[in-house]
Design a protein around this motif. Sequence first.
Motif, PDB file in Angstrom:
ATOM      1  N   LYS A 194       0.751  -1.438   0.142  1.00  0.00           N
ATOM      2  CA  LYS A 194       0.025  -0.118   0.323  1.00  0.00           C
ATOM      3  C   LYS A 194       0.702   1.473  -0.017  1.00  0.00           C
ATOM      4  O   LYS A 194       0.407   2.417  -0.398  1.00  0.00           O
ATOM      5  N   THR A 195       1.593   1.089   0.290  1.00  0.00           N
ATOM      6  CA  THR A 195       2.810   2.077   0.503  1.00  0.00           C
ATOM      7  C   THR A 195       4.400   2.502  -0.228  1.00  0.00           C
ATOM      8  O   THR A 195       4.857   3.203  -0.108  1.00  0.00           O
ATOM      9  N   ALA A 196       3.689   0.726  -1.406  1.00  0.00           N
ATOM     10  CA  ALA A 196       5.698   0.826  -2.176  1.00  0.00           C
ATOM     11  C   ALA A 196       5.327   2.246  -2.854  1.00  0.00           C
ATOM     12  O   ALA A 196       4.634   2.366  -3.338  1.00  0.00           O
ATOM     13  N   ALA A 197       6.838   1.936  -3.225  1.00  0.00           N
ATOM     14  CA  ALA A 197       7.324   3.245  -4.074  1.00  0.00           C
ATOM     15  C   ALA A 197       6.756   2.750  -5.925  1.00  0.00           C
ATOM     16  O   ALA A 197       6.282   1.368  -6.394  1.00  0.00           O
ATOM     17  N   ALA A 198       6.180   4.059  -6.211  1.00  0.00           N
ATOM     18  CA  ALA A 198       5.964   3.634  -8.205  1.00  0.00           C
ATOM     19  C   ALA A 198       6.752   4.742  -9.140  1.00  0.00           C
ATOM     20  O   ALA A 198       6.256   5.351  -9.693  1.00  0.00           O
ATOM     21  N   PRO A 199       8.375   4.134  -9.259  1.00  0.00           N
ATOM     22  CA  PRO A 199       9.507   5.237  -9.257  1.00  0.00           C
ATOM     23  C   PRO A 199       9.202   5.300 -11.096  1.00  0.00           C
ATOM     24  O   PRO A 199       8.078   3.489 -11.870  1.00  0.00           O
ATOM     25  N   THR A 200       9.287   5.730 -11.494  1.00  0.00           N
ATOM     26  CA  THR A 200       9.302   6.007 -13.195  1.00  0.00           C
ATOM     27  C   THR A 200       9.749   4.532 -13.864  1.00  0.00           C
ATOM     28  O   THR A 200      10.787   4.392 -13.042  1.00  0.00           O
ATOM     29  N   MET A 201       9.617   4.041 -15.126  1.00  0.00           N
ATOM     30  CA  MET A 201      10.144   3.027 -15.324  1.00  0.00           C
ATOM     31  C   MET A 201      10.339   3.548 -16.872  1.00  0.00           C
ATOM     32  O   MET A 201      10.546   5.055 -16.713  1.00  0.00           O
ATOM     33  N   LEU A 202      11.995   2.346 -17.327  1.00  0.00           N
ATOM     34  CA  LEU A 202      12.536   2.859 -18.675  1.00  0.00           C
ATOM     35  C   LEU A 202      12.196   4.129 -19.515  1.00  0.00           C
ATOM     36  O   LEU A 202      12.574   5.160 -19.861  1.00  0.00           O
ATOM     37  N   THR A 203      10.833   2.962 -19.866  1.00  0.00           N
ATOM     38  CA  THR A 203      10.535   3.461 -21.083  1.00  0.00           C
ATOM     39  C   THR A 203       9.152   3.215 -21.357  1.00  0.00           C
ATOM     40  O   THR A 203       8.861   2.681 -20.782  1.00  0.00           O
ATOM     41  N   GLN A 204       8.211   4.549 -22.311  1.00  0.00           N
ATOM     42  CA  GLN A 204       7.022   3.650 -22.364  1.00  0.00           C
ATOM     43  C   GLN A 204       6.469   2.892 -22.800  1.00  0.00           C
ATOM     44  O   GLN A 204       5.651   1.872 -22.091  1.00  0.00           O
ATOM     45  N   SER A 205       7.386   1.609 -23.301  1.00  0.00           N
ATOM     46  CA  SER A 205       7.647   0.700 -24.378  1.00  0.00           C
ATOM     47  C   SER A 205       7.126  -0.299 -23.450  1.00  0.00           C
ATOM     48  O   SER A 205       6.537  -1.488 -23.332  1.00  0.00           O
ATOM     49  N   ILE A 206       8.481  -0.264 -22.857  1.00  0.00           N
ATOM     50  CA  ILE A 206       8.340  -1.129 -21.624  1.00  0.00           C
ATOM     51  C   ILE A 206       7.346  -1.192 -20.358  1.00  0.00           C
ATOM     52  O   ILE A 206       6.704  -2.211 -20.007  1.00  0.00           O
ATOM     53  N   HIS A 207       6.948  -0.026 -19.816  1.00  0.00           N
ATOM     54  CA  HIS A 207       5.648   0.079 -19.414  1.00  0.00           C
ATOM     55  C   HIS A 207       4.597  -0.529 -20.122  1.00  0.00           C
ATOM     56  O   HIS A 207       3.527  -1.226 -18.679  1.00  0.00           O
ATOM     57  N   ALA A 208       3.626  -0.119 -20.480  1.00  0.00           N
ATOM     58  CA  ALA A 208       2.812  -1.012 -21.803  1.00  0.00           C
ATOM     59  C   ALA A 208       3.548  -1.947 -21.390  1.00  0.00           C
ATOM     60  O   ALA A 208       2.586  -3.023 -21.343  1.00  0.00           O
ATOM     61  N   SER A 209       4.786  -3.035 -21.972  1.00  0.00           N
ATOM     62  CA  SER A 209       5.039  -4.503 -21.780  1.00  0.00           C
ATOM     63  C   SER A 209       4.758  -5.170 -20.168  1.00  0.00           C
ATOM     64  O   SER A 209       4.055  -5.935 -20.150  1.00  0.00           O
ATOM     65  N   TYR A 210       4.555  -3.803 -19.688  1.00  0.00           N
ATOM     66  CA  TYR A 210       4.256  -4.688 -17.873  1.00  0.00           C
ATOM     67  C   TYR A 210       2.874  -4.408 -17.657  1.00  0.00           C
ATOM     68  O   TYR A 210       2.300  -5.686 -17.135  1.00  0.00           O
ATOM     69  N   ASP A 211       3.003  -3.270 -17.850  1.00  0.00           N
ATOM     70  CA  ASP A 211       0.862  -3.461 -17.796  1.00  0.00           C
ATOM     71  C   ASP A 211      -0.215  -4.673 -18.302  1.00  0.00           C
ATOM     72  O   ASP A 211      -0.841  -5.990 -17.996  1.00  0.00           O
ATOM     73  N   ALA A 212       0.811  -4.797 -19.752  1.00  0.00           N
ATOM     74  CA  ALA A 212      -0.487  -6.235 -20.363  1.00  0.00           C
ATOM     75  C   ALA A 212       1.094  -7.372 -19.731  1.00  0.00           C
ATOM     76  O   ALA A 212      -0.557  -8.948 -19.210  1.00  0.00           O
ATOM     77  N   GLY A 213       1.555  -7.710 -19.443  1.00  0.00           N
ATOM     78  CA  GLY A 213       1.976  -8.750 -18.306  1.00  0.00           C
ATOM     79  C   GLY A 213       1.264  -9.009 -17.528  1.00  0.00           C
ATOM     80  O   GLY A 213       0.665 -10.229 -16.685  1.00  0.00           O
ATOM     81  N   VAL A 214       1.064  -7.659 -16.399  1.00  0.00           N
ATOM     82  CA  VAL A 214       0.150  -8.044 -15.279  1.00  0.00           C
ATOM     83  C   VAL A 214      -1.151  -8.330 -15.609  1.00  0.00           C
ATOM     84  O   VAL A 214      -2.006  -8.840 -14.368  1.00  0.00           O
ATOM     85  N   GLU A 215      -1.440  -8.122 -16.342  1.00  0.00           N
ATOM     86  CA  GLU A 215      -2.931  -8.424 -16.804  1.00  0.00           C
ATOM     87  C   GLU A 215      -3.389 -10.114 -17.385  1.00  0.00           C
ATOM     88  O   GLU A 215      -4.099 -10.197 -17.169  1.00  0.00           O
ATOM     89  N   THR A 216      -1.905 -10.689 -17.621  1.00  0.00           N
ATOM     90  CA  THR A 216      -2.280 -11.683 -18.659  1.00  0.00           C
ATOM     91  C   THR A 216      -1.906 -12.247 -17.480  1.00  0.00           C
ATOM     92  O   THR A 216      -2.271 -13.506 -17.016  1.00  0.00           O
ATOM     93  N   LEU A 217      -1.469 -11.980 -16.888  1.00  0.00           N
ATOM     94  CA  LEU A 217      -0.977 -13.244 -14.861  1.00  0.00           C
ATOM     95  C   LEU A 217      -2.240 -13.458 -14.654  1.00  0.00           C
ATOM     96  O   LEU A 217      -2.915 -13.433 -13.636  1.00  0.00           O
ATOM     97  N   GLY A 218      -2.904 -12.040 -13.707  1.00  0.00           N
ATOM     98  CA  GLY A 218      -4.065 -12.370 -13.988  1.00  0.00           C
ATOM     99  C   GLY A 218      -5.017 -12.577 -14.034  1.00  0.00           C
ATOM    100  O   GLY A 218      -6.409 -13.015 -13.289  1.00  0.00           O
ATOM    101  N   SER A 219      -5.301 -13.096 -14.987  1.00  0.00           N
ATOM    102  CA  SER A 219      -6.171 -13.695 -15.920  1.00  0.00           C
ATOM    103  C   SER A 219      -6.107 -15.344 -15.914  1.00  0.00           C
ATOM    104  O   SER A 219      -7.058 -16.247 -16.615  1.00  0.00           O
ATOM    105  N   ARG A 220      -5.371 -15.604 -15.439  1.00  0.00           N
ATOM    106  CA  ARG A 220      -4.851 -16.897 -15.552  1.00  0.00           C
ATOM    107  C   ARG A 220      -5.568 -17.860 -14.609  1.00  0.00           C
ATOM    108  O   ARG A 220      -6.233 -17.454 -13.467  1.00  0.00           O
TER     109      ARG A 220
END
Length: 519
Positions: free
Chosen positions: A327-353
């Motif tokens: 709840k209080t963890a940091a949310a640092p800037t990601m390296l690139t927008q494409s890395i950020h988009a890939s991360y969000d897609a990966g989280v969504e995929t894992l959550g749907s398994r």
Amino acid sequence: MTLTGALLIGQNTVNRPETFQALNAATGEALDTAFSCATAEDAGTACTLADAAFDTFRATTPEARAQFLDCIAEEIESLGQPLLDRAHAETGLPLARLTGERGRTTGQLRLFAQELRAGRCLDARIDEALPDRKPMPRADLRQIRIGVGPVAVFGASNFPLAFSVAGGDTASAFAAGCPVVVRAHPAHPGTSELVGRAIQSAVKKCGLPEGTFSLLGGPDYTLGAELVRHPAIMAVGYTGSRSGGIALSKIAAARPVPVPVYAEMSSINPVYLLPEALKTRADALAAAFIGSLTMGAGQFCTNPGLILALSGPDLDRFCQSAQEALKTAAAPTMLTQSIHASYDAGVETLGSRPGVTLLGRGPHGEASGCQAAVFTTDAAHFLQDPVMQHEIFGSCSLIVACPDLETLLRLSRSLEGQLTATLHMEDADIATASQLMPVLERKVGRILANAWPTGVEVCAAMVHGGPFPATTDPRSTSVGTAAIERFLRPVCYQDLPDALLPAGLRSTNPLKLPRQTSH
């Protein structure tokens, strides 16, 4: 030093009409300076220059190469604050982190200089002639290791200094006597140019052939393919995605003369919470876990992406504490927008398994920030679903509950190759750990106890490698002094006169190398 956007090919600066710009990692806005996009012709020129430089460069003494590495370190340090400021803008990494990374970069250059001065890496061996040996005489046999040839190095996205233009691959290749052609990562071209100019300056100051170093840039992935295909390139150093490493490996294997690709790619770095450790310090382990997971937005190849433990109230307590810490963890800037988009897609995929449950998410932070995610599942679902083993590059991890030790061992045997595995344990867990050790030794390059895998010490004993898909060659490491072994090969000299032998094998041993000798 002013940025020009030019390619660095030998001692020349080359500008091309096709250009691209770096983006500010935090805002997505274009930064100043248009950077030239290298062409296939530029790649060919750089590789040809490297090939022409090889025989002269590899014939330099270990001391001369050590001085070259020291000079590069000094040139990088002389860049001062502008280097850190540019890297911060291009990657979003904090200045304190980048300051430490610069120290790691110059430190590993100097470490390889020390290794050269010690002479051990050349592994000189002499078996003197035994003309009177019966039933057959023995010839005079002498062996030493020499550089393999020009090396193509690919800069990494997540370490703009320590795994990029002057990073460990470049440092170890130079130490081996191999010219280097670097393909700069397109996410931080300004940082790459600054460091590239530092190396270019060191080449000139040390009187080395101009083809000793070149730097090529551009966002087109075909540039990397051109480098790997070029017949002058004799080895490749790569840190990045599994798909990129596999693609380069296929290109290298399909050449008329195949060459090795030393690719460090994908790892989820399993962390084992053994029963007594979990019972004794579940809350402390949970807090440390979230700290490790969210450090640097999780953009480390050794991020703890998998937590393994036995089911029960102690694991429940760990999960509850981890949920609170999120709840209080940091949310640092990601390296690139494409890395950020890939991360969000990966989280969504894992959550749907099937069988996967969301334990919690961290704060949203800024638009470019990494919202941490932790999921839970059980061993049965994990064993049935290979997708759960896929790396998600960022602050995402999966906690797997196992009903018993036998299931934990079976799950461990099913894991892909990894860079690291970690055992959190007490003395009472030694018996359990001893059953895991043979499995882990087959699966990983580094085993830790009571620590977290993020962070890699640059030293002689370090192994930053592991079985596929952690790397393409489990015999190698990309960190530590053993990294030089990737770019050396042994040559044996039989009954050659002293005048034709490499200096390190001559009878007078003018280089004062340590040598293994049998009479």
